[in-house]
Design a protein around this motif. Structure first.
Motif, PDB file in Angstrom:
ATOM      1  N   VAL A  35       0.787  -1.238   0.000  1.00  0.00           N
ATOM      2  CA  VAL A  35       0.000   0.000   0.000  1.00  0.00           C
ATOM      3  C   VAL A  35       0.815   1.282   0.000  1.00  0.00           C
ATOM      4  N   HIS A  36       2.136   1.205   0.082  1.00  0.00           N
ATOM      5  CA  HIS A  36       2.898   2.428   0.312  1.00  0.00           C
ATOM      6  C   HIS A  36       4.053   2.599  -0.672  1.00  0.00           C
ATOM      7  N   VAL A  37       4.173   3.808  -1.179  1.00  0.00           N
ATOM      8  CA  VAL A  37       5.341   4.210  -1.964  1.00  0.00           C
ATOM      9  C   VAL A  37       5.977   5.352  -1.183  1.00  0.00           C
ATOM     10  N   GLY A  38       7.233   5.239  -0.904  1.00  0.00           N
ATOM     11  CA  GLY A  38       7.859   6.338  -0.184  1.00  0.00           C
ATOM     12  C   GLY A  38       9.034   5.897   0.655  1.00  0.00           C
ATOM     13  N   PRO A  39       9.251   6.590   1.763  1.00  0.00           N
ATOM     14  CA  PRO A  39      10.427   6.332   2.594  1.00  0.00           C
ATOM     15  C   PRO A  39      10.519   4.864   2.995  1.00  0.00           C
ATOM     16  N   PRO A  40      11.728   4.389   3.236  1.00  0.00           N
ATOM     17  CA  PRO A  40      11.913   2.985   3.578  1.00  0.00           C
ATOM     18  C   PRO A  40      11.206   2.573   4.870  1.00  0.00           C
ATOM     19  N   LYS A  41      11.128   3.425   5.834  1.00  0.00           N
ATOM     20  CA  LYS A  41      10.432   3.104   7.086  1.00  0.00           C
ATOM     21  C   LYS A  41       9.678   4.326   7.574  1.00  0.00           C
ATOM     22  N   LEU A  42       8.467   4.097   8.050  1.00  0.00           N
ATOM     23  CA  LEU A  42       7.666   5.154   8.642  1.00  0.00           C
ATOM     24  C   LEU A  42       7.549   4.911  10.141  1.00  0.00           C
ATOM     25  N   LEU A  61       0.949  -8.408  -5.834  1.00  0.00           N
ATOM     26  CA  LEU A  61       0.367  -7.784  -7.027  1.00  0.00           C
ATOM     27  C   LEU A  61       1.322  -6.843  -7.750  1.00  0.00           C
ATOM     28  N   TRP A  62       1.950  -5.961  -7.033  1.00  0.00           N
ATOM     29  CA  TRP A  62       2.734  -4.905  -7.666  1.00  0.00           C
ATOM     30  C   TRP A  62       4.150  -5.335  -7.980  1.00  0.00           C
ATOM     31  N   GLY A  63       4.712  -6.228  -7.201  1.00  0.00           N
ATOM     32  CA  GLY A  63       6.109  -6.607  -7.392  1.00  0.00           C
ATOM     33  C   GLY A  63       7.038  -5.579  -6.783  1.00  0.00           C
ATOM     34  N   GLN A  64       8.174  -6.015  -6.315  1.00  0.00           N
ATOM     35  CA  GLN A  64       9.112  -5.125  -5.635  1.00  0.00           C
ATOM     36  C   GLN A  64       9.666  -4.038  -6.547  1.00  0.00           C
ATOM     37  N   ALA A  65       9.742  -4.302  -7.831  1.00  0.00           N
ATOM     38  CA  ALA A  65      10.296  -3.315  -8.757  1.00  0.00           C
ATOM     39  C   ALA A  65       9.414  -2.069  -8.868  1.00  0.00           C
ATOM     40  N   GLY A  67       8.161  -0.377  -6.465  1.00  0.00           N
ATOM     41  CA  GLY A  67       8.402   0.556  -5.371  1.00  0.00           C
ATOM     42  C   GLY A  67       7.277   0.602  -4.360  1.00  0.00           C
ATOM     43  N   ILE A  68       6.190  -0.112  -4.618  1.00  0.00           N
ATOM     44  CA  ILE A  68       5.084  -0.183  -3.658  1.00  0.00           C
ATOM     45  C   ILE A  68       5.397  -1.304  -2.679  1.00  0.00           C
ATOM     46  N   ARG A  69       5.218  -1.036  -1.386  1.00  0.00           N
ATOM     47  CA  ARG A  69       5.572  -2.030  -0.386  1.00  0.00           C
ATOM     48  C   ARG A  69       4.515  -2.109   0.707  1.00  0.00           C
ATOM     49  N   HIS A  70       4.610  -3.182   1.488  1.00  0.00           N
ATOM     50  CA  HIS A  70       3.744  -3.353   2.649  1.00  0.00           C
ATOM     51  C   HIS A  70       4.255  -2.486   3.793  1.00  0.00           C
ATOM     52  N   LEU A  71       3.357  -2.055   4.646  1.00  0.00           N
ATOM     53  CA  LEU A  71       3.738  -1.340   5.859  1.00  0.00           C
ATOM     54  C   LEU A  71       3.900  -2.367   6.974  1.00  0.00           C
ATOM     55  N   GLY A  72       5.009  -2.319   7.672  1.00  0.00           N
ATOM     56  CA  GLY A  72       5.251  -3.256   8.765  1.00  0.00           C
ATOM     57  C   GLY A  72       6.000  -4.492   8.320  1.00  0.00           C
ATOM     58  N   SER A  73       5.937  -5.519   9.153  1.00  0.00           N
ATOM     59  CA  SER A  73       6.622  -6.785   8.887  1.00  0.00           C
ATOM     60  C   SER A  73       5.791  -7.640   7.945  1.00  0.00           C
ATOM     61  N   ARG A  74       6.484  -8.463   7.168  1.00  0.00           N
ATOM     62  CA  ARG A  74       5.827  -9.322   6.183  1.00  0.00           C
ATOM     63  C   ARG A  74       6.354 -10.740   6.354  1.00  0.00           C
ATOM     64  N   TYR A  75       5.447 -11.691   6.650  1.00  0.00           N
ATOM     65  CA  TYR A  75       5.854 -13.075   6.886  1.00  0.00           C
ATOM     66  C   TYR A  75       5.038 -14.028   6.035  1.00  0.00           C
TER      67      TYR A  75
END
Length: 103
Positions: A35-42, A61-65, A67-75
């Motif tokens: 859900v997030h594009v932006g700084p590495p950690k909020l 869905l988006w793939g790491q390339a 730049g969209i990432r999950h907020l928090g830890s991902r397991y």
């Protein structure tokens, strides 16, 4: 009102990620998209836990390339082993119970 904890699945998991940071409360997100594009950690990202199955396409869905990432830890919970839709919330129950039993 500020919730004590937020739990969501799929689109609800996307919302849970965002609301966890907004309210600064714990959240568990099952099979949610990034859900997030932006700084590495909020600030407050430690409040959010993202759980997913490796066979579920939604969390990837988006793939790491992109730049969209999950907020928090991902397991990853690996493969659920259940037949059918790996995105369904029911697919999380057996693997989550097994993961809890293993510590």
């Amino acid at each position: 009102r500020r919730p004590a904890v937020i739990v969501g699945h799929s689109l609800g998991a996307a919302s849970a990620q965002i609301l966890a940071l907004h309210y600064n409360v714990p959240a568990v997100a099952f099979g949610g998209p990034a859900v997030h594009v932006g700084p590495p950690k909020l600030l407050g990202e430690g409040w959010c836990l993202n759980l997913y199955h490796s066979a579920d396409p939604v969390p990837n869905l988006w793939g790491q390339a992109s730049g969209i990432r999950h907020l928090g830890s991902r397991y990853s919970l690996g493969l659920s082993g259940a037949p059918g839709n790996q995105h369904a919330i029911a697919a999380f129950l057996p693997t989550l119970a097994a993961a809890i039993a293993q510590g």
